[in-house]
Scaffold this motif. Structure first.
Motif, PDB file in Angstrom:
ATOM      1  N   MET A  93       2.073   2.580  -7.705  1.00  0.00           N
ATOM      2  CA  MET A  93       0.647   2.540  -7.955  1.00  0.00           C
ATOM      3  C   MET A  93       0.327   2.398  -7.087  1.00  0.00           C
ATOM      4  O   MET A  93       1.088   1.183  -6.257  1.00  0.00           O
ATOM      5  CB  MET A  93       0.582   1.256  -9.358  1.00  0.00           C
ATOM      6  CG  MET A  93      -1.057   0.843  -8.919  1.00  0.00           C
ATOM      7  SD  MET A  93      -2.025   2.565 -10.573  1.00  0.00           S
ATOM      8  CE  MET A  93      -3.329   1.579 -10.613  1.00  0.00           C
ATOM      9  N   HIS A  94      -1.221   2.928  -6.011  1.00  0.00           N
ATOM     10  CA  HIS A  94      -1.605   2.406  -4.732  1.00  0.00           C
ATOM     11  C   HIS A  94      -3.013   2.364  -5.180  1.00  0.00           C
ATOM     12  O   HIS A  94      -3.899   2.567  -5.618  1.00  0.00           O
ATOM     13  CB  HIS A  94      -1.274   4.185  -4.307  1.00  0.00           C
ATOM     14  CG  HIS A  94      -1.474   3.491  -2.727  1.00  0.00           C
ATOM     15  ND1 HIS A  94      -1.090   4.488  -1.632  1.00  0.00           N
ATOM     16  CD2 HIS A  94      -2.250   2.523  -1.803  1.00  0.00           C
ATOM     17  CE1 HIS A  94      -2.423   3.571  -0.123  1.00  0.00           C
ATOM     18  NE2 HIS A  94      -2.023   2.655  -0.472  1.00  0.00           N
ATOM     19  N   ILE A  95      -3.502   1.010  -5.073  1.00  0.00           N
ATOM     20  CA  ILE A  95      -4.685   0.517  -5.290  1.00  0.00           C
ATOM     21  C   ILE A  95      -5.300  -0.165  -3.379  1.00  0.00           C
ATOM     22  O   ILE A  95      -4.904  -0.206  -3.207  1.00  0.00           O
ATOM     23  CB  ILE A  95      -4.626  -0.761  -6.054  1.00  0.00           C
ATOM     24  CG1 ILE A  95      -4.316  -1.770  -5.295  1.00  0.00           C
ATOM     25  CG2 ILE A  95      -4.745  -0.563  -7.268  1.00  0.00           C
ATOM     26  CD1 ILE A  95      -4.119  -3.324  -5.867  1.00  0.00           C
ATOM     27  N   GLY A  96      -6.488   0.155  -3.589  1.00  0.00           N
ATOM     28  CA  GLY A  96      -7.187  -0.333  -2.315  1.00  0.00           C
ATOM     29  C   GLY A  96      -8.660   0.284  -2.543  1.00  0.00           C
ATOM     30  O   GLY A  96      -9.571   0.410  -4.031  1.00  0.00           O
ATOM     31  N   ASP A  97      -8.348   0.111  -0.932  1.00  0.00           N
ATOM     32  CA  ASP A  97     -10.925   0.500  -0.755  1.00  0.00           C
ATOM     33  C   ASP A  97     -11.316   1.645  -0.524  1.00  0.00           C
ATOM     34  O   ASP A  97      -9.772   3.165  -1.340  1.00  0.00           O
ATOM     35  CB  ASP A  97     -11.082  -0.303   0.273  1.00  0.00           C
ATOM     36  CG  ASP A  97     -10.353   0.403   1.389  1.00  0.00           C
ATOM     37  OD1 ASP A  97      -9.793   1.015   1.306  1.00  0.00           O
ATOM     38  OD2 ASP A  97     -10.269  -1.095   2.611  1.00  0.00           O
ATOM     39  N   SER A  98     -12.207   1.766   0.249  1.00  0.00           N
ATOM     40  CA  SER A  98     -12.964   3.492   0.117  1.00  0.00           C
ATOM     41  C   SER A  98     -11.631   4.850   0.732  1.00  0.00           C
ATOM     42  O   SER A  98     -11.537   5.629   0.112  1.00  0.00           O
ATOM     43  CB  SER A  98     -13.511   3.816   0.934  1.00  0.00           C
ATOM     44  OG  SER A  98     -13.794   3.446   2.314  1.00  0.00           O
ATOM     45  N   PRO A 131      12.370  12.405  -5.941  1.00  0.00           N
ATOM     46  CA  PRO A 131      11.593  13.770  -7.206  1.00  0.00           C
ATOM     47  C   PRO A 131      11.552  13.116  -8.315  1.00  0.00           C
ATOM     48  O   PRO A 131      10.507  13.706  -9.163  1.00  0.00           O
ATOM     49  CB  PRO A 131      13.041  15.065  -7.273  1.00  0.00           C
ATOM     50  CG  PRO A 131      13.378  15.014  -6.228  1.00  0.00           C
ATOM     51  CD  PRO A 131      13.506  13.645  -5.495  1.00  0.00           C
ATOM     52  N   LEU A 132      11.753  11.943  -8.597  1.00  0.00           N
ATOM     53  CA  LEU A 132      11.541  11.233 -10.097  1.00  0.00           C
ATOM     54  C   LEU A 132      10.631   9.778  -9.627  1.00  0.00           C
ATOM     55  O   LEU A 132      10.265   9.202 -10.594  1.00  0.00           O
ATOM     56  CB  LEU A 132      12.765  10.443  -9.852  1.00  0.00           C
ATOM     57  CG  LEU A 132      14.511  11.483 -10.919  1.00  0.00           C
ATOM     58  CD1 LEU A 132      14.956  10.540 -11.633  1.00  0.00           C
ATOM     59  CD2 LEU A 132      13.634  12.483 -12.450  1.00  0.00           C
ATOM     60  N   ILE A 133       9.803  10.272  -8.875  1.00  0.00           N
ATOM     61  CA  ILE A 133       8.992   9.331  -8.528  1.00  0.00           C
ATOM     62  C   ILE A 133       8.038   9.749  -9.605  1.00  0.00           C
ATOM     63  O   ILE A 133       6.928  10.105  -9.347  1.00  0.00           O
ATOM     64  CB  ILE A 133       8.306   9.067  -6.690  1.00  0.00           C
ATOM     65  CG1 ILE A 133       9.780   8.963  -6.213  1.00  0.00           C
ATOM     66  CG2 ILE A 133       6.692   8.528  -6.709  1.00  0.00           C
ATOM     67  CD1 ILE A 133       9.191   7.520  -5.712  1.00  0.00           C
ATOM     68  N   GLU A 134       6.439   8.162 -10.266  1.00  0.00           N
ATOM     69  CA  GLU A 134       6.059   9.254 -10.850  1.00  0.00           C
ATOM     70  C   GLU A 134       4.319   8.278  -9.898  1.00  0.00           C
ATOM     71  O   GLU A 134       4.484   6.987  -9.545  1.00  0.00           O
ATOM     72  CB  GLU A 134       5.502   8.035 -12.284  1.00  0.00           C
ATOM     73  CG  GLU A 134       6.473   9.116 -12.814  1.00  0.00           C
ATOM     74  CD  GLU A 134       6.604   8.863 -14.204  1.00  0.00           C
ATOM     75  OE1 GLU A 134       6.035   7.778 -15.118  1.00  0.00           O
ATOM     76  OE2 GLU A 134       7.091   9.691 -15.489  1.00  0.00           O
ATOM     77  N   PHE A 135       3.490   8.979 -10.133  1.00  0.00           N
ATOM     78  CA  PHE A 135       2.873   8.230  -8.979  1.00  0.00           C
ATOM     79  C   PHE A 135       1.466   7.783  -9.620  1.00  0.00           C
ATOM     80  O   PHE A 135       0.638   9.283 -10.067  1.00  0.00           O
ATOM     81  CB  PHE A 135       2.445   8.875  -7.763  1.00  0.00           C
ATOM     82  CG  PHE A 135       1.720   8.107  -6.299  1.00  0.00           C
ATOM     83  CD1 PHE A 135       2.660   7.422  -5.286  1.00  0.00           C
ATOM     84  CD2 PHE A 135       0.664   8.358  -5.901  1.00  0.00           C
ATOM     85  CE1 PHE A 135       1.788   6.911  -4.219  1.00  0.00           C
ATOM     86  CE2 PHE A 135      -0.609   7.579  -4.871  1.00  0.00           C
ATOM     87  CZ  PHE A 135       0.911   7.357  -4.426  1.00  0.00           C
ATOM     88  N   ALA A 136       0.205   6.760  -9.280  1.00  0.00           N
ATOM     89  CA  ALA A 136      -0.484   6.853  -9.658  1.00  0.00           C
ATOM     90  C   ALA A 136      -1.783   5.983  -8.407  1.00  0.00           C
ATOM     91  O   ALA A 136      -1.291   5.828  -7.851  1.00  0.00           O
ATOM     92  CB  ALA A 136      -1.233   6.214 -10.671  1.00  0.00           C
ATOM     93  N   TYR A 137      -3.569   6.202  -8.385  1.00  0.00           N
ATOM     94  CA  TYR A 137      -4.147   5.580  -7.087  1.00  0.00           C
ATOM     95  C   TYR A 137      -5.155   4.404  -7.924  1.00  0.00           C
ATOM     96  O   TYR A 137      -5.348   5.376  -8.965  1.00  0.00           O
ATOM     97  CB  TYR A 137      -3.963   6.083  -6.290  1.00  0.00           C
ATOM     98  CG  TYR A 137      -5.164   7.808  -6.332  1.00  0.00           C
ATOM     99  CD1 TYR A 137      -6.245   7.575  -6.323  1.00  0.00           C
ATOM    100  CD2 TYR A 137      -4.146   8.857  -6.721  1.00  0.00           C
ATOM    101  CE1 TYR A 137      -6.927   8.573  -6.409  1.00  0.00           C
ATOM    102  CE2 TYR A 137      -4.561   9.575  -7.023  1.00  0.00           C
ATOM    103  CZ  TYR A 137      -6.575   9.517  -6.544  1.00  0.00           C
ATOM    104  OH  TYR A 137      -7.237  10.855  -6.334  1.00  0.00           O
TER     105      TYR A 137
END
Length: 297
Positions: free
Chosen positions: A62-67, A87-93
């Protein structure tokens, strides 16, 4: 003759392997000065994440942050780079324009992170903190503590990777003039842009916090040139937007690749349980040509 043939064959073999290893990593544009090795600080703190990858289990990031995160070019390129290796990475932001780190320790933001059940949270703040009229490192450290502790309370096994702000410029008023008369009278201000030196203090605060608490950190500010060169490196290479705070697509693409590659470097440097330090392996990203700057969207 047979011995010479064997030596020549070994030279070709190892030379090819070294060439392939070098191609795994994207270089900075040739105009960049005073750059450092693209590596994580405290990368070994991500050992449990790397172990899941080694065991061929799905890892949620999970990637969080500003603009910089809100604009999606940065996180999407982090995602594509990581998936080229794992390949098995699941990604959200999730990002918010103008956000400070303290915005994300509020309950609604903690819920957004917790619902993803991440193994790794990438935290990218600092640009807006650096644009405040003053910066207090103690308060900033307390903010990072609250953020990580509240996420950890909901996600007990989560690991953190902080990134420093890449660098930006600030505008200072140098004068004013008026145009028009009566209701059409308008005041205009003249400004000059200069690199925001407070970014250095924010970056140092993040790095020191991570070193003290054993969190991984990607110090892109100093990797890309530090207080004397980072801003000019990005701007002169045509990778910064006209506001000189945000970046063009090419700038975010490069940052995303570099962050993904720094994570992979840490992965191959941290041995899985019961193994020796890993050699280069895994899928190689499709693009392996030297990085070219992009001056537009």
């Amino acid at each position: 003759m047979k011995i010479i043939h064997i030596i020549f064959t070994l030279m070709l073999l190892f030379g090819t392997q070294m060439c392939q290893a070098q191609q795994l990593f994207t270089p900075f544009p040739s105009t960049f000065r005073n750059t450092r090795d693209n590596e994580l600080i405290e990368g070994k703190s991500l050992q449990s994440v790397f172990q899941k990858i080694h065991d061929k289990k799905t890892v949620k990031v999970m990637h969080i942050g500003d603009s910089h995160v809100k604009g999606n070019y940065l996180p999407r390129n982090v995602e594509s780079t990581l998936k080229s290796y794992f390949p098995l990475i699941e990604f959200a932001y999730y990002g918010i324009n103008g956000a400070w780190a303290r915005r994300f320790y509020e309950e609604d933001m903690i819920q957004k992170v917790a619902i993803e059940r991440p193994d790794l949270v990438i935290i990218s703040f600092g640009t807006n903190e650096a644009h405040a009229s003053s910066f207090d490192a103690v308060t900033h450290s307390q903010t990072m503590d609250l953020l990580t502790s509240r996420i950890s309370a909901r996600c007990p096994n989560v690991k953190f990777l902080f990134t420093t702000p890449p660098g930006s410029y600030i505008s200072t008023r140098t004068g004013s003039y008026t145009t028009g008369k009566g209701r059409r009278r308008r005041t205009h201000y003249t400004t000059v842009k200069s690199k925001n030196d407070r970014t250095d203090a924010v970056a140092r605060s993040i790095v020191q916090y991570c070193q003290h608490h054993k969190h991984a950190c990607w110090d892109i500010f100093n990797i890309a040139g530090g207080i004397n060169y980072a801003c000019n490196n990005w701007f002169s290479s045509g990778l910064m937007a006209t506001d000189q705070v945000h970046y063009l697509v090419g700038g975010y693409q490069l940052q995303g690749k570099l962050l993904g590659e720094a994570i992979y470097k840490a992965y191959i440097a941290v041995p899985a349980k019961g193994t020796q330090t890993r050699m280069m392996h895994g899928a190689t990203p499709q693009e392996q040509t030297p990085y070219r700057t992009l001056k537009g969207f």
